[in-house]
Design a protein around this motif. Structure first.
Motif, PDB file in Angstrom:
ATOM      1  N   ARG A  65       1.100  -1.253   0.352  1.00  0.00           N
ATOM      2  CA  ARG A  65      -0.316   0.064  -0.283  1.00  0.00           C
ATOM      3  C   ARG A  65       1.023   1.026   0.447  1.00  0.00           C
ATOM      4  O   ARG A  65       0.574   2.190   0.974  1.00  0.00           O
ATOM      5  CB  ARG A  65      -0.514  -0.375   1.089  1.00  0.00           C
ATOM      6  CG  ARG A  65      -2.205  -0.986   1.546  1.00  0.00           C
ATOM      7  CD  ARG A  65      -2.922  -1.436  -0.146  1.00  0.00           C
ATOM      8  NE  ARG A  65      -3.752  -0.482  -0.148  1.00  0.00           N
ATOM      9  CZ  ARG A  65      -4.277  -0.380  -1.298  1.00  0.00           C
ATOM     10  NH1 ARG A  65      -4.428  -0.933  -2.153  1.00  0.00           N
ATOM     11  NH2 ARG A  65      -5.549   0.437  -0.351  1.00  0.00           N
ATOM     12  N   TYR A  68      -0.728   5.550   0.310  1.00  0.00           N
ATOM     13  CA  TYR A  68      -1.308   4.851   0.799  1.00  0.00           C
ATOM     14  C   TYR A  68      -1.621   6.207   2.676  1.00  0.00           C
ATOM     15  O   TYR A  68      -1.012   5.534   2.856  1.00  0.00           O
ATOM     16  CB  TYR A  68      -2.160   3.779   0.497  1.00  0.00           C
ATOM     17  CG  TYR A  68      -3.244   3.290  -0.676  1.00  0.00           C
ATOM     18  CD1 TYR A  68      -3.751   3.739  -0.837  1.00  0.00           C
ATOM     19  CD2 TYR A  68      -2.524   3.001  -1.883  1.00  0.00           C
ATOM     20  CE1 TYR A  68      -4.846   3.100  -2.759  1.00  0.00           C
ATOM     21  CE2 TYR A  68      -2.408   2.504  -2.961  1.00  0.00           C
ATOM     22  CZ  TYR A  68      -3.846   3.128  -3.483  1.00  0.00           C
ATOM     23  OH  TYR A  68      -4.612   2.464  -4.329  1.00  0.00           O
ATOM     24  N   THR A  70      -2.385   6.302   6.611  1.00  0.00           N
ATOM     25  CA  THR A  70      -2.558   5.287   7.442  1.00  0.00           C
ATOM     26  C   THR A  70      -1.924   5.945   8.238  1.00  0.00           C
ATOM     27  O   THR A  70      -2.041   6.846   8.353  1.00  0.00           O
ATOM     28  CB  THR A  70      -1.702   4.453   7.479  1.00  0.00           C
ATOM     29  OG1 THR A  70      -1.486   3.007   8.790  1.00  0.00           O
ATOM     30  CG2 THR A  70      -0.488   4.580   7.686  1.00  0.00           C
ATOM     31  N   ALA A 151      -4.823   2.901   3.867  1.00  0.00           N
ATOM     32  CA  ALA A 151      -4.529   1.822   2.897  1.00  0.00           C
ATOM     33  C   ALA A 151      -4.526   0.604   4.011  1.00  0.00           C
ATOM     34  O   ALA A 151      -4.610  -0.359   2.884  1.00  0.00           O
ATOM     35  CB  ALA A 151      -3.492   1.889   4.024  1.00  0.00           C
TER      36      ALA A 151
END
Length: 199
Positions: A65, A68, A70, A151
């Protein structure tokens, strides 16, 4: 595993006597290599000052991921508590100073042999910066959360539960609760459907 970490002999997969599931077994020295779920520990860093209410998120600089968003989190190390792991991961990934609160979510991710735990946390200052595993670190208000670019399902679930609790609190409904659940499907692909929520 291919080789025994005790004697370097090739391993066999077998069900040991008295057990009920396959294990990596060394037929040379007799060692049984048990594998157990890993703990992923993180925090929900909140900045609340003068009418502002924002969450600190990290953009991942590593796979899976990559790119992305998080919450700051990672694998728990030996010889540390879950609280210590949450603070350490927040410092490592976001360079952030936090005061840890209570445990907020515990989510079982059985298909990847993990358990994810997230603690409430108060961001103590704005002196944060991306660590080696982050491309960017940024504060987001609720209406700014990049929901389509999160994510993992556990991150989305934790944030949704957090904002649901906050809405209830603002209406006079007490405090943040504790939430447990199971994530039974894998994370979405880059062009796939939205992540599944815990059942």
């Amino acid at each position: 595993m291919k080789f025994c970490s005790e004697c370097a002999h090739p391993l066999t997969v077998a069900i040991p006597e008295g057990d009920n599931r396959p294990r990596y077994v060394c037929t040379h020295c007799g060692t049984i290599h048990y594998q157990n779920p890993k703990l992923v520990i993180g925090s929900i860093p909140v900045w609340q000052r003068e009418g502002e209410f924002k969450i600190l998120l990290c953009k991942r600089a590593i796979e899976p991921r990559y790119g992305y968003w998080t919450l700051p989190a990672g694998f728990m190390e030996n010889e540390e508590t879950t609280e210590q792991a949450a603070v350490r991961e927040t410092e490592e990934e976001a360079g952030a100073n936090v005061r840890l609160g209570k445990l907020f979510t515990l989510l079982n991710v059985a298909h990847v042999h993990q358990v994810h735990l997230f603690y409430l946390a108060e961001l103590l200052d704005l002196d944060f910066a991306a660590g080696i595993e982050s491309l960017d670190v940024r504060l987001f208000a609720e209406d700014e959360i990049p929901w389509d670019d999160l994510a993992f399902p556990t991150i989305r679930t934790t944030l949704e539960l957090f904002f649901a609790d906050r809405a209830r609190i603002r209406e006079g409904g007490g405090d943040y609760g504790f939430h447990g659940g199971d994530v039974t499907r894998p994370m979405r692909s880059a062009d796939g459907p939205a992540p599944e929520q815990p059942d």
